[in-house]
Scaffold this motif. Structure first.
Motif, short mmCIF file in Angstrom:
data_model
loop_
_atom_site.label_atom_id
_atom_site.label_comp_id
_atom_site.label_asym_id
_atom_site.label_seq_id
_atom_site.Cartn_x
_atom_site.Cartn_y
_atom_site.Cartn_z
N ALA A 1 0.83 -1.20 0.00
CA ALA A 1 0.00 0.00 0.00
C ALA A 1 0.87 1.25 0.00
CB ALA A 1 -0.91 -0.01 1.22
N PHE A 2 1.98 1.18 0.72
CA PHE A 2 2.83 2.34 0.91
C PHE A 2 3.55 2.74 -0.38
CE2 PHE A 2 6.81 4.36 2.36
CZ PHE A 2 6.29 5.34 3.18
N TYR A 3 4.10 1.73 -1.06
CA TYR A 3 4.88 2.05 -2.26
C TYR A 3 4.03 2.11 -3.52
CZ TYR A 3 9.08 1.14 0.50
OH TYR A 3 10.05 1.17 1.45
N SER A 4 3.08 1.18 -3.65
CA SER A 4 2.33 1.11 -4.90
C SER A 4 0.95 1.73 -4.78
CB SER A 4 2.20 -0.34 -5.35
OG SER A 4 3.38 -1.04 -5.11
N GLY A 5 0.57 2.16 -3.59
CA GLY A 5 -0.73 2.80 -3.40
C GLY A 5 -1.90 1.88 -3.64
N LEU A 6 -1.72 0.58 -3.40
CA LEU A 6 -2.84 -0.34 -3.60
C LEU A 6 -3.86 -0.16 -2.49
CD1 LEU A 6 -0.94 -3.59 -4.57
CD2 LEU A 6 -2.09 -2.00 -6.08
N LYS A 7 -5.14 -0.41 -2.84
CA LYS A 7 -6.21 -0.27 -1.84
C LYS A 7 -7.23 -1.37 -2.05
CE LYS A 7 -6.41 4.65 -0.69
NZ LYS A 7 -5.56 5.30 -1.71
N GLY A 8 -8.00 -1.63 -1.00
CA GLY A 8 -9.17 -2.50 -1.10
C GLY A 8 -8.88 -3.86 -1.71
N VAL A 9 -9.63 -4.20 -2.75
CA VAL A 9 -9.53 -5.54 -3.34
C VAL A 9 -8.15 -5.77 -3.96
CG1 VAL A 9 -10.58 -7.16 -4.94
CG2 VAL A 9 -11.99 -5.43 -3.81
N ALA A 10 -7.63 -4.74 -4.60
CA ALA A 10 -6.33 -4.88 -5.24
C ALA A 10 -5.27 -5.23 -4.21
CB ALA A 10 -5.95 -3.58 -5.95
N LEU A 11 -5.37 -4.57 -3.05
CA LEU A 11 -4.40 -4.82 -1.98
C LEU A 11 -4.54 -6.26 -1.47
CD1 LEU A 11 -2.23 -3.71 -0.12
CD2 LEU A 11 -4.02 -2.94 1.41
N LYS A 12 -5.80 -6.67 -1.27
CA LYS A 12 -6.03 -8.02 -0.76
C LYS A 12 -5.50 -9.06 -1.74
CE LYS A 12 -9.38 -11.02 1.45
NZ LYS A 12 -8.80 -12.21 0.83
N ASN A 13 -5.73 -8.81 -3.03
CA ASN A 13 -5.22 -9.74 -4.04
C ASN A 13 -3.70 -9.82 -4.00
OD1 ASN A 13 -7.73 -10.37 -4.90
ND2 ASN A 13 -7.74 -8.90 -6.61
N ARG A 14 -3.08 -8.66 -3.82
CA ARG A 14 -1.61 -8.62 -3.78
C ARG A 14 -1.09 -9.41 -2.58
NH1 ARG A 14 3.09 -8.97 -5.84
NH2 ARG A 14 4.70 -7.68 -4.92
N VAL A 15 -1.75 -9.24 -1.42
CA VAL A 15 -1.33 -9.98 -0.22
C VAL A 15 -1.50 -11.48 -0.44
CG1 VAL A 15 -1.83 -10.38 2.21
CG2 VAL A 15 -1.78 -8.07 1.34
N ASP A 16 -2.64 -11.86 -1.04
CA ASP A 16 -2.87 -13.28 -1.33
C ASP A 16 -1.77 -13.83 -2.23
OD1 ASP A 16 -5.05 -13.16 0.19
OD2 ASP A 16 -6.53 -13.35 -1.42
N GLU A 17 -1.45 -13.02 -3.24
CA GLU A 17 -0.42 -13.43 -4.19
C GLU A 17 0.92 -13.65 -3.49
OE1 GLU A 17 1.61 -10.97 -7.74
OE2 GLU A 17 -0.52 -10.61 -7.48
N LEU A 18 1.24 -12.70 -2.58
CA LEU A 18 2.51 -12.80 -1.86
C LEU A 18 2.53 -14.01 -0.95
CD1 LEU A 18 2.98 -9.05 -1.05
CD2 LEU A 18 4.62 -10.44 -2.30
N LEU A 19 1.38 -14.26 -0.29
CA LEU A 19 1.32 -15.42 0.60
C LEU A 19 1.48 -16.70 -0.21
CD1 LEU A 19 -1.46 -14.38 3.11
CD2 LEU A 19 0.86 -14.99 3.69
N ASP A 20 0.88 -16.72 -1.40
CA ASP A 20 1.06 -17.86 -2.29
C ASP A 20 2.53 -18.06 -2.63
OD1 ASP A 20 -1.30 -19.14 -2.66
OD2 ASP A 20 -2.02 -17.76 -4.21
N LEU A 21 3.19 -16.93 -2.87
CA LEU A 21 4.58 -16.94 -3.29
C LEU A 21 5.48 -17.56 -2.22
CD1 LEU A 21 5.62 -15.85 -5.94
CD2 LEU A 21 6.21 -13.73 -4.81
N ILE A 22 5.15 -17.31 -0.96
CA ILE A 22 5.97 -17.88 0.11
C ILE A 22 5.39 -19.20 0.60
CG2 ILE A 22 7.00 -15.72 0.90
CD1 ILE A 22 4.79 -15.82 3.11
N GLU A 23 4.49 -19.77 -0.17
CA GLU A 23 3.94 -21.11 0.09
C GLU A 23 3.17 -21.20 1.40
OE1 GLU A 23 7.55 -23.25 -0.23
OE2 GLU A 23 7.83 -22.63 -2.29
N LEU A 24 2.42 -20.15 1.72
CA LEU A 24 1.50 -20.24 2.86
C LEU A 24 0.09 -20.03 2.31
CD1 LEU A 24 3.29 -18.13 5.63
CD2 LEU A 24 3.24 -20.59 5.40
N GLU A 25 -0.86 -20.79 2.85
CA GLU A 25 -2.25 -20.71 2.40
C GLU A 25 -2.86 -19.37 2.81
OE1 GLU A 25 -5.77 -21.30 0.86
OE2 GLU A 25 -4.08 -22.67 0.53
#
Lengths: 564, 412
Positions: A385-409
């Motif tokens: 959110a701080f660097y890319s200014g993501l908000k709401g759904v976009a932010l949640k998607n990004r977090v999900d993506e990152l969690l996927d990346l580090i192999e956590l559900e």
């Protein structure tokens, strides 16, 4: 190697429970253990396997919040579980002694070492004070401490970590106990000092024919010390066998996986040859903390895009300080840091948001690196959110993506807090937080040293995969050469704030080395049970640890000519 | 031997035997030692002494039952997470919450609960209690019960407002000092040392005698309060704006507006002399809060996650709000409870000396003073407001103890 003698300690069906969430939970689930006189048994396993709990139980002691239930602990014919507390206390110190992991935290800083040493013999009226002191000096000499006549009269903070650990071993020996429990005595030490302590412990245990239980998570160490090895997993015994047999021919899958940990090795990458400037370039940097001595002295090295540079050295060699200079936490007193050929502002406060984004950090202690009162979703989401200014759904998607990346559900971890996670999971969250900023360069400060080997390997594999996918550059600070071997492309060896040698990994691991590199390399324990014996024969007993470092010849051509 | 005595010993001995039979060691020891003590008491003091013991025990049991029921009630109405926390509360904490709850109800609904007005003279001076007056009348013939109820409103509201202001100033300054460090930290710490070095009661007396007389009018108190709000707000603006000049200007503009609104709102609730009192309390107590906050935050600031946030480029205000504050709330909340008690006692003490809340406003501290002469006649009337002060203080401390226990424990 096993001395078939009478049984000293016999534990049958050991069950220990811990109190949590208002119920008693089994921590140790029925472990048997038989130890003969003069035998050294190695207990190994991951953290949480119950090694230390079993070690304490050998003294008939249950830590606060735990209890021993219907088990039998028989020490030299005496049943400890039914004995009175007074009887048990009579054993501790005089017949069973304990050497803790952190000698610095276990000595009382307000008393001299020798006073703490002689406390037990005086308490049990085994010796007079002067006799006990003479005996202590004799033990110090046997453990090869410098100035054995004098060192005991210092306070604990006046001697080095390795010396303190040996002094603690001497203290455990003060009443000539039948059994000593070593709880990870060398885990906190550098490889070079570790050898001194290992050699000292092994000799003294041999000399007095003391039985010992050696608790560690380092297989190579236990291979040097133990006659038999017992592998533990989550409070249960996996298997037990004589050292040689266990190393050559492990039976269980879990043991095999432990043995195979060090097999991971990422292929060596090479610097680009088309003349692109390095991503990060440290140029002739000097640095010191306010008013102190120079911590870094003319440090220079380059890190190219997509490559891993491992910085190795003993503690105090300036590895972490270098990282602080690069991240801008400690402005250098001389020299500069270049990013893609452009000078990087020296203080992080004068860097732009984009410059800050490029350079992220992963910390050694995930416990202190993640705010315990902030949800995972915010820890990872905040940089996005701080660097890319993501908000709401976009932010949640990004977090999900990152969690996927580090192999956590994602759904499982999204709303949790750091204290609810295990050490390895926390370290993964730390990685995700660094990735959320979409950096090109990550400083990894001893990221695996606080983790168990299996977990650490998982983290290393993850970092390697991410590097390939996202073309990241790593500066990998470590004192563990096995880690270097598995992940590094280039190696920088530091000593006393200077770079003593640097080059591609393959070159670094093939001789000839700089003498200091050589010392570091040869000090890493190997799985061969005769490694320590061979090493000591080659180097000579007095030429290990600090002594060996001091012996490096300053006129050696490799010493003066490698600061390239 | 009266029937009472027989039943008394029968119950005690029966209960002791039952406790012994069911192996309840501590209960047995308590009951049986009470029995033994009762033998002596009975011989020395006769039936009336035993009656006193029985009444005391009954009261204790009643308080315990009320606390237990109140805790169950709170658990029943609270959310799942809150209920889990509440289950760990000991009975003392539940008792404390019950008392606070009662005082709060009394304070909020005072005009509807009190049978008479707070300054209404209804009968002769020092009239004894009857059906209309539960606790009798005071030195001017006003109903003591009504004044107690109104006093809960005045004293507690004043103490609460004073503590909240002290906390806002102290905690903000402490957090900012710990995060920024350097000369700013030194300046704040040394000035707080200066204030703390003056005994608080004497300092309060001094400030009240300066501002208490003619200066206690609407204009002065308005400006003083606005000034206080601006100083507090400046801390927030410093943390939020950082080095940007525009940020400072916008921040200051908003701040002045908020400060004026706040002062107007406070003046609508309290009268000028009360506002002066609140400010005095806030100034005296904020250094203590500052000290604690700075120490607690100082431990948090050195953590790696703060370093990570700084390296990310976060502003001081984000650091304070999202990273440091959540990790220091537990000790701060506990401190709030404690300070509230001290402030409460200070205001009661000042009122007793005649410098706090001015008559005819009802206030527990001044009620003790006004009726103090009655003590020499063996009446307990002046002790009733004193007991109210003691009860509320003890109750708040019970709750604070529980919170301190929780925050010091190994809880996540």
């Amino acid at each position: 190697m096993i001395k078939k003698k009478d049984v000293l300690l016999k534990i049958r069906d050991l069950k220990i429970q811990g109190y949590s969430d208002e119920t008693w939970v089994d921590i140790i689930k029925g472990v048997d253990l038989t130890l003969h006189r003069g035998e050294v048994m190695g207990l190994i396993g991951e953290s949480g396997a119950g090694k230390s709990t079993i070690g304490a139980a050998c003294m008939g002691y249950a830590r606060d919040g735990t209890r021993i239930v219907d088990s039998s602990i028989e020490f030299d014919g005496m049943e400890l579980t039914t004995a009175t507390e007074a009887d048990r206390r009579m054993l501790r110190g005089s017949r069973i002694a304990y050497v803790a992991q952190s000698a610095a935290a276990s000595f009382n800083p307000a008393h001299k070492i020798i006073d703490q040493h002689t406390e037990a013999p005086l308490q049990y009226r085994l010796k007079k004070r002067l006799e006990a002191q003479e005996d202590a000096m004799e033990l110090y000499e046997k453990l090869r401490l410098p100035n054995p006549q004098e060192i005991g009269f210092r306070y604990p903070h006046q001697v080095s970590g390795g010396q303190l650990q040996r002094a603690m071993t001497a203290m455990a020996m003060s009443c000539r106990p039948d059994l000593i429990i070593f709880d990870e005595p060398t885990t906190a030490l550098d490889v070079t000092t570790q050898i001194e302590v290992l050699a000292a412990i092994r000799d003294i245990v041999d000399e007095y024919n003391t039985a010992a239980i050696y608790i560690t998570h380092d297989l190579a160490v236990v291979a040097q010390m133990a006659d038999t090895i017992k592998v533990l997993l989550k409070g249960e015994e996996v298997e037990e066998a004589p050292t040689k047999e266990m190393l050559d021919n492990p039976q269980e899958d879990y043991t095999k996986s432990l043995w195979a940990v060090r097999s991971f090795e990422s292929p060596q990458r090479h610097r680009p040859t088309d003349g692109t400037p390095p991503l990060i370039s440290v140029k002739n940097v000097d640095a010191s903390y306010t008013g102190g001595e120079k911590v870094l002295d003319d440090v220079s090295f380059d890190i190219y895009e997509g490559m891993t540079v491992a910085v190795v050295g003993e503690s105090g060699s300036g590895k972490s300080t270098t990282a602080r200079v690069i991240t801008g936490l400690l402005p250098p007193s001389k020299g500069e840091v270049l990013f893609k050929g452009e000078p990087f502002p020296q203080d992080y406060r004068s860097r732009t948001k984009d410059q800050l984004r490029q350079c992220q950090m992963i910390y050694q202690m995930a416990d202190t690196a993640l705010n315990p009162k902030v949800r995972i979703s915010e820890i990872i989401g905040r940089p996005a959110a701080f660097y890319s200014g993501l908000k709401g759904v976009a932010l949640k998607n990004r977090v999900d993506e990152l969690l996927d990346l580090i192999e956590l559900e994602p759904s499982q971890y999204y709303n949790r807090y750091p204290p609810e996670l295990s050490g390895g999971q926390k370290q993964r969250i730390g990685i995700a937080r660094a990735l959320a900023a979409e950096p090109t360069f990550i400083v990894c400060d001893e990221v695996t040293s606080a983790l168990d080997q299996l977990v650490a390997e998982g983290i290393l594999r993850l970092l390697d995969r991410l590097q390939n996918e996202l073309n990241l550059a790593y500066m990998f600070i470590t004192h563990d050469l096995a880690t270097v071997r598995s992940i590094a492309d280039e190696v920088v060896v530091m000593q006393h704030g200077k770079v003593v040698e640097q080059g591609p990994k393959d070159d670094m691991f093939t001789p000839p080395h700089h003498p200091y590199t050589d010392l570091l390399l040869s000090s890493v324990p190997e799985m061969d049970p005769d490694w320590l014996t061979t090493l000591l024969e080659e180097r000579g007993v007095d030429n290990v640890g600090d002594a060996a470092t001091a012996r490096i010849d300053p006129n050696d051509p490799k010493v003066s000519g490698t600061n390239a | 031997m009266s029937v009472f005595v027989i039943i008394y010993y029968f119950l005690l001995l029966g209960a002791s035997c039952l406790a012994a039979y069911f192996n309840k060691r501590s209960a047995f020891l308590l009951l049986f030692s009470l029995t033994l003590v009762s033998f002596i008491l009975g011989i020395v003091g006769g039936v009336s002494a035993l009656r006193m013991v029985a009444i005391a025990a009954g009261l204790m049991a009643l308080a315990a039952m009320v606390s237990y029921a109140f805790r169950e009630f709170l658990i029943a109405i609270a959310s799942v997470n809150m209920a889990k926390e509440l289950r760990t509360a000991p009975l003392t904490a539940a008792f404390g919450m019950f008392v606070i709850f009662t005082v709060a109800i009394a304070g909020i609904f005072a005009p509807w609960i009190a049978p008479f007005g707070e300054a209404e003279v209804i009968t002769a001076a020092f009239a004894p209690a009857d059906e209309t007056m539960l606790l009798g009348a005071d030195q001017l013939g006003r109903d003591i019960f009504s004044r107690l109820v109104f006093g809960a409103r005045n004293t507690v509201a004043l103490a609460l407002a004073g503590t909240v202001l002290a906390f806002l100033l102290g905690a903000l300054a402490g957090l900012l000092a710990a995060t920024t460090g350097g000369w700013f930290d030194q300046l704040l710490a040394r000035s707080s040392d200066v204030i703390m070095s003056i005994p608080s009661l004497i300092f309060a007396l001094l400030m009240l005698s300066i501002f208490g007389g003619e200066l206690a009018n609407d204009t002065t108190s308005f400006w003083l309060l606005s000034g206080f709000a601006v100083v507090t707000g400046m801390l927030v603006v410093t943390a939020m704006a950082g080095k940007s000049l525009i940020g400072w200007l916008i921040g200051l503009a908003i701040l002045v507006g908020v400060a004026v609104l706040f002062s107007g709102f406070m003046l609508a609730i309290f009268n000028p002399s009360e506002i002066i009192l609140i400010l005095v309390v806030a100034v005296i107590y904020s250094p203590r809060v500052f000290r604690l906050t700075r120490a607690v935050a100082g431990n948090v600031v050195v953590m790696d996650y703060i370093e990570a946030a700084k390296l990310r480029g976060e502003k001081t205000w984000y650091l304070i709000r999202r990273e440091i504050l959540p990790n220091s709330t537990a000790p701060l909340v506990a401190e709030f409870g404690l300070e509230f008690c001290f402030v409460f006692l200070l205001i009661a003490g000042l009122s007793f000396l005649g410098l706090g809340i001015q008559p005819p406003t009802a206030d527990w501290g001044s009620m003790v003073r006004e009726n103090a002469t009655l003590v020499s006649f063996g009446e307990i009337t002046p002790l009733i407001p004193a007991a109210a002060i003691a009860l509320l203080t003890v109750a708040v401390n019970f709750v604070v103890d529980w919170m301190l226990y929780r925050s010091s424990g190994l809880k996540v």
